[in-house]
Write a protein that holds these residues in place. Sequence first.
Motif, PDB file in Angstrom:
ATOM      1  N   GLY A  37       0.806  -1.218   0.000  1.00 23.82           N
ATOM      2  CA  GLY A  37       0.000   0.000   0.000  1.00 23.82           C
ATOM      3  C   GLY A  37       0.836   1.264   0.000  1.00 23.82           C
ATOM      4  O   GLY A  37       1.962   1.303  -0.489  1.00 23.82           O
ATOM      5  N   ASN A  38       0.304   2.280   0.601  1.00 21.51           N
ATOM      6  CA  ASN A  38       0.941   3.593   0.570  1.00 21.51           C
ATOM      7  C   ASN A  38       1.865   3.786   1.773  1.00 21.51           C
ATOM      8  O   ASN A  38       1.992   2.914   2.630  1.00 21.51           O
ATOM      9  CB  ASN A  38      -0.137   4.685   0.524  1.00 21.51           C
ATOM     10  CG  ASN A  38      -1.097   4.591   1.696  1.00 21.51           C
ATOM     11  OD1 ASN A  38      -0.695   4.318   2.816  1.00 21.51           O
ATOM     12  ND2 ASN A  38      -2.375   4.812   1.433  1.00 21.51           N
ATOM     13  N   HIS A  39       2.507   4.958   1.841  1.00 19.62           N
ATOM     14  CA  HIS A  39       3.464   5.213   2.913  1.00 19.62           C
ATOM     15  C   HIS A  39       2.804   5.254   4.292  1.00 19.62           C
ATOM     16  O   HIS A  39       3.452   4.960   5.298  1.00 19.62           O
ATOM     17  CB  HIS A  39       4.250   6.498   2.639  1.00 19.62           C
ATOM     18  CG  HIS A  39       3.443   7.747   2.758  1.00 19.62           C
ATOM     19  ND1 HIS A  39       2.609   8.186   1.765  1.00 19.62           N
ATOM     20  CD2 HIS A  39       3.329   8.631   3.770  1.00 19.62           C
ATOM     21  CE1 HIS A  39       2.017   9.300   2.152  1.00 19.62           C
ATOM     22  NE2 HIS A  39       2.431   9.597   3.367  1.00 19.62           N
ATOM     23  N   ILE A  40       1.535   5.569   4.351  1.00 20.35           N
ATOM     24  CA  ILE A  40       0.832   5.561   5.646  1.00 20.35           C
ATOM     25  C   ILE A  40       0.724   4.127   6.166  1.00 20.35           C
ATOM     26  O   ILE A  40       0.972   3.863   7.348  1.00 20.35           O
ATOM     27  CB  ILE A  40      -0.555   6.224   5.524  1.00 20.35           C
ATOM     28  CG1 ILE A  40      -0.387   7.703   5.189  1.00 20.35           C
ATOM     29  CG2 ILE A  40      -1.370   6.026   6.799  1.00 20.35           C
ATOM     30  CD1 ILE A  40      -1.659   8.417   4.785  1.00 20.35           C
ATOM     31  N   ASP A  41       0.397   3.192   5.274  1.00 18.14           N
ATOM     32  CA  ASP A  41       0.342   1.785   5.669  1.00 18.14           C
ATOM     33  C   ASP A  41       1.716   1.305   6.147  1.00 18.14           C
ATOM     34  O   ASP A  41       1.819   0.561   7.129  1.00 18.14           O
ATOM     35  CB  ASP A  41      -0.135   0.906   4.514  1.00 18.14           C
ATOM     36  CG  ASP A  41      -1.606   1.113   4.182  1.00 18.14           C
ATOM     37  OD1 ASP A  41      -2.367   1.523   5.078  1.00 18.14           O
ATOM     38  OD2 ASP A  41      -1.984   0.877   3.018  1.00 18.14           O
ATOM     39  N   SER A  82      12.668   5.271   5.139  1.00 12.95           N
ATOM     40  CA  SER A  82      12.599   5.136   6.596  1.00 12.95           C
ATOM     41  C   SER A  82      12.383   3.675   6.976  1.00 12.95           C
ATOM     42  O   SER A  82      12.897   3.200   7.984  1.00 12.95           O
ATOM     43  CB  SER A  82      11.495   6.017   7.175  1.00 12.95           C
ATOM     44  OG  SER A  82      10.224   5.632   6.671  1.00 12.95           O
ATOM     45  N   GLY A  83      11.643   2.946   6.155  1.00  7.75           N
ATOM     46  CA  GLY A  83      11.424   1.522   6.398  1.00  7.75           C
ATOM     47  C   GLY A  83      12.699   0.729   6.246  1.00  7.75           C
ATOM     48  O   GLY A  83      12.998  -0.156   7.048  1.00  7.75           O
ATOM     49  N   ARG A  84      13.465   1.053   5.224  1.00  6.67           N
ATOM     50  CA  ARG A  84      14.738   0.376   4.977  1.00  6.67           C
ATOM     51  C   ARG A  84      15.658   0.556   6.173  1.00  6.67           C
ATOM     52  O   ARG A  84      16.218  -0.405   6.702  1.00  6.67           O
ATOM     53  CB  ARG A  84      15.380   0.929   3.719  1.00  6.67           C
ATOM     54  CG  ARG A  84      16.752   0.373   3.459  1.00  6.67           C
ATOM     55  CD  ARG A  84      17.496   1.297   2.477  1.00  6.67           C
ATOM     56  NE  ARG A  84      18.886   0.984   2.501  1.00  6.67           N
ATOM     57  CZ  ARG A  84      19.765   1.535   3.342  1.00  6.67           C
ATOM     58  NH1 ARG A  84      19.402   2.418   4.218  1.00  6.67           N
ATOM     59  NH2 ARG A  84      21.028   1.188   3.315  1.00  6.67           N
TER      60      ARG A  84
END
Length: 168
Positions: A37-41, A82-84
């Motif tokens: 999904g999107n960055h919010i998810d 940021s996830g990485r």
Amino acid sequence: LPLSPHNKILIPHLTNFIKRNQQVEDATYLLRKISTGNHIDIEILMCSGCVTLLLDLISSSEHDLTKANAAYTLANIATECSGRDFIIAQGAWDVISREILFIHTPAGSYKPDLVLKSLTWLLYVLYEPRHMIDSPLISQGNVKMLTPLLWHPDPEVLSNICATLFLA
């Protein structure tokens, strides 16, 4: 599913299923779908505590499909910078390398191709240049650990490893 406004409610429930070891395969499948999904998810996934749980699943005795879904979910999360960084900070390299080494030992007791494909894809995503903020994180010792995969018969595993090693 990825754009559902209910993901803010659904993600914690799925994370709790994994924590309680209930319907883990279904929960990882749904988290994988949500992670596209999107960055919010992605932010909700990171805040839910599922990254650590997914890394734990990769090194557990769970079924191949569960491990593969965990790795693909982490790869999807890693597509956000940021996830990485968050996944790497949680010790992803150690988990991935231990699992790859386990798959390549005689003690490996399950068909590794599905898991290996997803783990090598996760490695590639973690070290892909468009996600790099600073220098590559792959050390010479880590490169040596990955080189036996250059003879792996699966073209997807081989492609992922070649691309990752090229970045090293």
